[in-house]
Design a protein around this motif. Structure first.
Motif, short mmCIF file in Angstrom:
data_model
loop_
_atom_site.label_atom_id
_atom_site.label_comp_id
_atom_site.label_asym_id
_atom_site.label_seq_id
_atom_site.Cartn_x
_atom_site.Cartn_y
_atom_site.Cartn_z
N PRO A 25 15.08 -65.80 -10.21
CA PRO A 25 16.55 -65.78 -10.13
C PRO A 25 17.04 -64.38 -9.78
CG PRO A 25 15.81 -66.06 -12.40
CD PRO A 25 14.59 -66.07 -11.54
N ASN A 26 18.19 -64.30 -9.16
CA ASN A 26 18.76 -63.02 -8.76
C ASN A 26 20.03 -62.78 -9.58
OD1 ASN A 26 19.31 -60.66 -7.43
ND2 ASN A 26 20.13 -61.66 -5.61
N TYR A 27 19.88 -62.15 -10.75
CA TYR A 27 21.00 -61.85 -11.63
C TYR A 27 21.39 -60.39 -11.46
CZ TYR A 27 19.26 -66.01 -14.09
OH TYR A 27 18.83 -67.27 -14.41
N LYS A 32 25.18 -60.95 -18.48
CA LYS A 32 26.25 -61.95 -18.46
C LYS A 32 25.97 -62.91 -19.60
CE LYS A 32 28.33 -65.61 -15.82
NZ LYS A 32 27.88 -66.86 -15.27
N GLU A 60 22.04 -63.92 -19.27
CA GLU A 60 21.32 -63.69 -18.01
C GLU A 60 21.36 -62.20 -17.76
OE1 GLU A 60 23.44 -65.88 -15.03
OE2 GLU A 60 22.71 -67.81 -15.76
N ASP A 61 20.22 -61.62 -17.36
CA ASP A 61 20.17 -60.18 -17.09
C ASP A 61 19.16 -59.93 -15.98
OD1 ASP A 61 20.97 -57.42 -17.91
OD2 ASP A 61 18.82 -57.24 -18.27
N GLY A 62 19.56 -59.20 -14.96
CA GLY A 62 18.72 -58.98 -13.79
C GLY A 62 17.53 -58.08 -14.00
N PRO A 137 14.05 -60.42 -14.18
CA PRO A 137 15.21 -61.18 -14.64
C PRO A 137 14.87 -61.98 -15.91
CG PRO A 137 14.45 -61.95 -12.48
CD PRO A 137 13.56 -60.85 -12.89
N GLU A 139 16.62 -64.84 -18.85
CA GLU A 139 17.71 -65.71 -19.28
C GLU A 139 17.22 -66.47 -20.49
OE1 GLU A 139 18.90 -69.35 -17.25
OE2 GLU A 139 17.23 -69.01 -15.87
N SER A 176 28.23 -56.36 -21.22
CA SER A 176 28.41 -57.71 -20.69
C SER A 176 29.90 -58.06 -20.66
CB SER A 176 27.68 -58.73 -21.58
OG SER A 176 28.39 -58.91 -22.80
#
Length: 189
Positions: A25-27, A32, A60-62, A137, A139, A176
């Motif tokens: 995933p691209n966070y 967030k 969620e965190d990149g 990433p 989540e 956040s």
């Protein structure tokens, strides 16, 4: 028939290979969060009513740099995460209590709760969510728990929280978005 089975097997293997390739995933690097639920448990100890609350949020965190170690010798207790810093707690709460609205009789509003002891609140630290410092990433869910006693609140009081979290970015951690919990009625069986 044999060639049809052979091509079907090759096609099946290709489909399996492509379906097993999962894109990361691209966070964004800033965490967030979303409110999920409040788990509430009531009990009484020494005739004092207590509610145990578990605030459940999705994150969620990149770059995956969420959480702080509890070991006071670790770098997670050095600036900017040292005691007394605004970044010391990485799970930050603001408590609101429902009160009568003097301007509108019969109506209620929420006001920020003023604790009797200055500097006290229900903010705290949650532990690291990744076992290493690798940037990746992440989540999942954070379950943050604490107890509320009837020495500060009355049965039937209705509260809610604003919540945000910080990551471990230095020198200034990323904050956040702010979320609000559902309303919570205290000490109800």
């Amino acid at each position: 028939m044999k060639s049809m089975l052979k091509y079907s097997a090759v096609l099946l293997l290709l489909m399996l290979a492509f379906s097993s390739c999962r894109k990361e995933p691209n966070y964004p690097d800033e965490p967030k969060i979303e409110f999920r639920r409040v788990e509430q448990y009531h009990f009484e100890r020494n005739r004092l009513k207590t509610d145990s609350l578990v605030l459940v949020i999705h994150y969620e965190d990149g770059d995956g740099n969420l959480g702080l170690l509890s070991d006071t010798a670790s770098s997670d207790w050095q600036p900017p995460f040292d005691r007394g810093s605004v970044y010391h707690n990485n799970f930050v709460t603001k408590l609101y209590i429902r009160v009568p609205d003097e301007m509108n009789p019969g109506q209620f509003k929420f006001m920020e709760y003023q604790f009797p002891v200055a500097g006290f609140d229900y903010s705290g630290r949650f532990t690291r969510l990744s076992a290493d410092d690798r940037e990746e990433p992440l989540e999942g869910e954070i379950k943050y728990s604490f107890k509320i006693d009837a020495d500060l609140f009355l049965p039937g009081d209705v509260i809610k929280f604003d919540i945000f979290i910080y990551d471990r970015t230095r020198p200034i951690p990323n904050k956040s978005n702010v979320i609000t919990t559902d309303e919570i009625t205290l000490f109800q069986d």
